[in-house]
Enzyme design. Structure first.
Site, PDB file in Angstrom:
ATOM      1  CB  THR A 153      -0.878  -0.099   1.189  1.00 45.92           C
ATOM      2  OG1 THR A 153      -1.686  -1.269   1.108  1.00 45.92           O
ATOM      3  CG2 THR A 153      -1.733   1.250   1.666  1.00 45.92           C
ATOM      4  NE  ARG A 181      -9.655  -6.270   3.640  1.00 48.46           N
ATOM      5  CZ  ARG A 181      -8.539  -5.478   3.684  1.00 48.46           C
ATOM      6  NH1 ARG A 181      -8.205  -4.689   2.584  1.00 48.46           N
ATOM      7  NH2 ARG A 181      -7.806  -5.158   4.672  1.00 48.46           N
ATOM      8  CB  VAL A 182     -13.432  -1.818   1.721  1.00 48.25           C
ATOM      9  CG1 VAL A 182     -12.849  -0.509   2.005  1.00 48.25           C
ATOM     10  CG2 VAL A 182     -14.076  -1.989   0.135  1.00 48.25           C
ATOM     11  N   GLY A 183     -10.511  -2.446   3.349  1.00 47.69           N
ATOM     12  CA  GLY A 183      -9.901  -2.305   4.381  1.00 47.69           C
ATOM     13  C   GLY A 183      -9.922  -0.931   4.951  1.00 47.69           C
ATOM     14  CG  ASP A 184      -6.133   0.643   6.698  1.00 48.35           C
ATOM     15  OD1 ASP A 184      -6.001  -0.537   5.918  1.00 48.35           O
ATOM     16  OD2 ASP A 184      -5.388   1.524   6.737  1.00 48.35           O
ATOM     17  CB  THR A 203       0.762   1.121   5.440  1.00 48.55           C
ATOM     18  OG1 THR A 203       0.996  -0.317   4.860  1.00 48.55           O
ATOM     19  CG2 THR A 203       2.156   1.645   6.014  1.00 48.55           C
ATOM     20  N   GLY A 204      -0.630  -1.400   6.575  1.00 43.74           N
ATOM     21  CA  GLY A 204      -0.732  -2.670   7.395  1.00 43.74           C
ATOM     22  C   GLY A 204      -1.939  -3.398   7.284  1.00 43.74           C
ATOM     23  N   GLY A 206      -5.550  -3.886   7.707  1.00 39.38           N
ATOM     24  CA  GLY A 206      -6.606  -2.955   7.608  1.00 39.38           C
ATOM     25  C   GLY A 206      -7.480  -3.159   8.688  1.00 39.38           C
TER      26      GLY A 206
HETATM   27  N1  ASP Z   1      -4.228  -1.614   4.646  1.00 47.53           N
HETATM   28  C1  ASP Z   1      -4.182  -1.964   3.669  1.00 47.53           C
HETATM   29  C2  ASP Z   1      -5.538  -3.067   3.681  1.00 47.53           C
HETATM   30  O1  ASP Z   1      -5.915  -3.334   4.677  1.00 47.53           O
HETATM   31  C3  ASP Z   1      -3.037  -3.038   3.278  1.00 47.53           C
HETATM   32  C4  ASP Z   1      -1.663  -2.514   3.528  1.00 47.53           C
HETATM   33  O2  ASP Z   1      -1.233  -1.373   3.970  1.00 47.53           O
HETATM   34  O3  ASP Z   1      -0.743  -3.130   3.259  1.00 47.53           O
HETATM   35  O4  ASP Z   1      -6.233  -2.686   2.826  1.00 47.53           O
END
Ligand code: ASP
Length: 286
Positions: A153, A181-184, A203-204, A206
């Protein structure tokens, strides 16, 4: 005076060693592209869009053309852009068939009465954006997933010479995500946050970043008196304690102070402060 400033990340995660230099190369190029916009009197928002669009277009990071496909093999993209001076944002989630969701997010913020569009209907807003000439269409042939394994990301924080802050986040999401699916990343306050004082981009994983509203919490720590570095570390410590998961964050305040923290293997970073020649970049290894 530390302004203007651009801080760019290419994602916190379990980077393969041989991919780290590629990540650094592209966050550096993105930082340069964004900083050049600032040098030609573009706004923080203009620079943040150009910087993020570069990373979406390069095909080497987990965003735009290089996004990680979902379990159906399709690229479903999420993005967020924030104008801290107005406490305003635009976001898109699970949008397909486009390369630069950050530009669509900006269109949502600036040209619609809404803040967040998803899925097929976000694509309809994109078609409207192109028809209005807000941004140019990217050729469909350019939408194939990148051959190279993806990075992670992307996101940035820009502070212009007047202290206005813009922040972004853009992603293809986590590995093997199921469609829809939608993350953060497109969620205001989770994937990124900015106001007139400070900005952050996370990032990480989500699902866990949303649980603790990581970007908003980290900016709050600055508002409560911590410096940006201490706030970044406190944000990641709080995140780890509450969720046991992995994430990274970049933070910058209106004076051009910046900080970062992560608990993953690596997080490629590039920073340019005041002048183009002052670029620093590193892998930010654990
Ligand atoms: N934060 C992103 C998500 O969960 C993934 C990422 O940052 O690697 O969609």
């Amino acid at each position: 005076m530390q302004l203007p400033l651009i801080v760019v990340h290419g994602g916190a995660g379990n980077w393969k060693d041989e991919r780290i230099p590629v990540g650094i190369e592209h966050v550096e190029k993105a930082a340069i592209a964004g900083f050049k916009v600032l040098e030609t009197s573009g706004s923080a928002l203009d620079a943040a869009e150009v910087c993020t669009s570069y990373m979406e277009s390069c095909g080497q990071l987990n965003a735009g053309r290089g996004a990680r496909p979902n379990s159906d093999g399709e690229l479903e993209l999420d993005a967020l852009i924030i104008d801290g001076s107005k406490l305003d944002f635009g976001a898109v989630g699970a949008v397909t068939g486009i390369v630069n969701p950050v530009s669509l997010a900006r269109y949502v913020m600036e040209k619609t009465d809404y803040k967040f569009f998803v899925g097929n209907n976000a694509k309809r807003v994109y078609d409207q954006m192109i028809a209005e000439g807000y941004r140019e269409e990217i050729a469909e042939g350019d939408l194939q997933p990148a051959d190279a394994p993806s990075g992670d990301t992307v996101g940035c924080i820009v502070v212009d010479s007047d202290g206005n802050i813009a922040a972004t986040s853009s992603t293809g999401g986590i590995k093997k995500k199921i469609p829809g699916r939608v993350g953060d990343s497109p969620v205001m306050g989770a994937g990124a946050f900015a106001n007139e004082i400070c900005g952050a981009s996370a990032t990480g994983w989500g699902e866990h970043i949303m649980r603790v509203v990581l970007s908003r919490m980290t900016v709050l720590y600055v508002e409560e008196g911590l410096d940006v570095t201490a706030a970044a570390h406190k944000g990641i410590k709080m995140f780890e304690e509450k969720t046991g998961s992995k994430a990274g964050i970049i933070v910058a305040d209106r004076s051009g102070n910046y900080g970062f923290s992560h608990n993953a293997k690596a997080m490629p970073l590039a920073i340019i402060s005041r002048e183009l020649k002052n670029m620093t970049s590193h892998a930010c290894r654990e």
